[in-house]
Scaffold this active site. Structure first.
Site: not given
Ligand code: 3EB
Length: 353
Positions: A156, A163, A216, A229, A336
């Protein structure tokens, strides 16, 4: 109030029903994701020019394998560009692509998955520049063995590197103005990416309970994920809300590592917080939990009933959800949930507050 017509999203059909639709119906379809653990060549079976992609994941709740269908309006145009199959109307473009990592050798310091991801996103951005659909609404990403490690890095995280590099190479923002997305793991299969883009800028929505994913800290990988989000987009007389894949994360930390019920509650608290934000900035408030369409990705099939019970309690009996087995991008996350919603501005404006 429930929508009678959902703009763009035409809903879920069994794969067989999808193939058997009349030609005029197929002509109004932008594209589809077909979720099935069996190998199906959706394009061949549907005689098709419709951009559709097979996502190799198992449906867990009873019912046939499903196609999530997206619909256009007016005259549709289709094409192929590199690995991308697409269709568009005047305002939105839907595209799909599958790229095998085997086409990429480990090269210098870039892993095959990282290169496949960078190539996929570069192809998308090039197409959007050519066809003039500049705005990124929603991406779906499916990656084999998402949690396994190779070349010293979780897959990942390799995906996140590729990306973000593609975004940067095309001069696109990697914070703030980024699409809604999900990223899930399948047992096997090529890197599979679907996307919806448009000609009207969406509003990007963040969750006050969570740090933005694009911020993050480094402990989650050398590059942050590039998604927001949710996105909210005006589409004709409607507003469409795309809620990204949402998990049991508060701040940046995974919560309740071994408790699937608590993770489901936390996830729904996050979706509720995103909805509150959407209602704050929408032309009219009106999104609520019971009017969304959900897709629930479940890591361990044995957790299905507990998740479903909890979700029904949060949302009510009107719940519309499909459950799929998929791995989530952090080992400790057990589910998820993504969601899509809409409301019609015209009918809302006729109502009393
Ligand atoms: C998170 O909140 C959970 O890498 O495109 C959620 C939605 C998550 C999209 C992405 C990853 C992605 O981090 C994981």
């Amino acid at each position: 109030m429930r929508d009678t017509v959902f703009p763009m999203r035409s809903g879920n059909l069994s794969i067989a029903a999808f193939f058997n639709q009349p030609a005029e119906w197929k002509e109004s379809v932008l594209g589809a994701h077909c979720y099935s653990a069996d190998t199906v060549d959706c394009r061949a079976q549907a005689d098709m020019e419709i951009p559709c992609i097979h996502v190799p994941v198992q449906r867990l709740d009873p019912g046939d394998s499903i196609c999530e269908v997206w619909r256009g309006s007016g005259q549709l145009t289709q094409g192929q560009c590199g690995a991308i199959h697409y269709r568009h109307d005047d305002s939105v473009l839907f595209g799909v692509m599958a790229l095998s990592e085997k086409m990429f050798a480990a090269d210098g310091d870039k892993t095959p998955l990282q290169q496949a991801t960078e190539s996929a996103y570069r192809q998308v951005f090039k197409l959007l520049d050519t066809l003039r659909y500049p705005y990124l609404l929603r991406f779906w990403n499916y990656i084999a063995d998402i949690n396994s490690h190779s070349f010293g890095l979780e897959r990942y995280r390799q995906f996140n590197l590729g990306r973000q590099d593609a975004f940067l190479a095309h001069g696109r923002d990697v914070t703030g103005n980024v699409p809604a997305a999900c990223a899930l793991g399948s047992a096997q299969g090529p890197l599979t990416v679907g996307f919806l883009v448009g000609r009207v800028a969406p509003l990007n929505i963040e969750n006050p309970r969570q740090i933005s994913a694009y911020e993050y800290p480094q402990q989650y990988g050398p590059r942050s994920p590039t998604f927001s989000r949710a996105t909210l987009v005006r589409h004709g007389g409607d507003e469409v809300l795309f809620v990204s894949g949402t998990a049991s994360i508060v701040g940046h930390a995974s919560m309740h590592p071994t408790d699937v019920v608590a993770q489901t509650r936390e996830t729904m608290a996050n979706i509720k917080a995103v909805l509150d934000e959407a209602n704050r900035i929408a032309s009219r408030p009106g999104f609520d939990l019971s009017s969304l369409h959900y897709k629930v990705y479940v890591r361990n099939p044995a957790d299905l009933e507990q998740i479903r019970t909890e979700l029904t309690q949060c949302v009510g009996d009107m719940l519309t959800a499909v459950y799929l087995q998929a791995d989530v991008c952090r080992q400790e996350l057990l589910l998820e949930i993504e969601a899509t919603g809409t409301h019609t501005l015209a009918s809302l404006s006729g109502q009393q507050d």
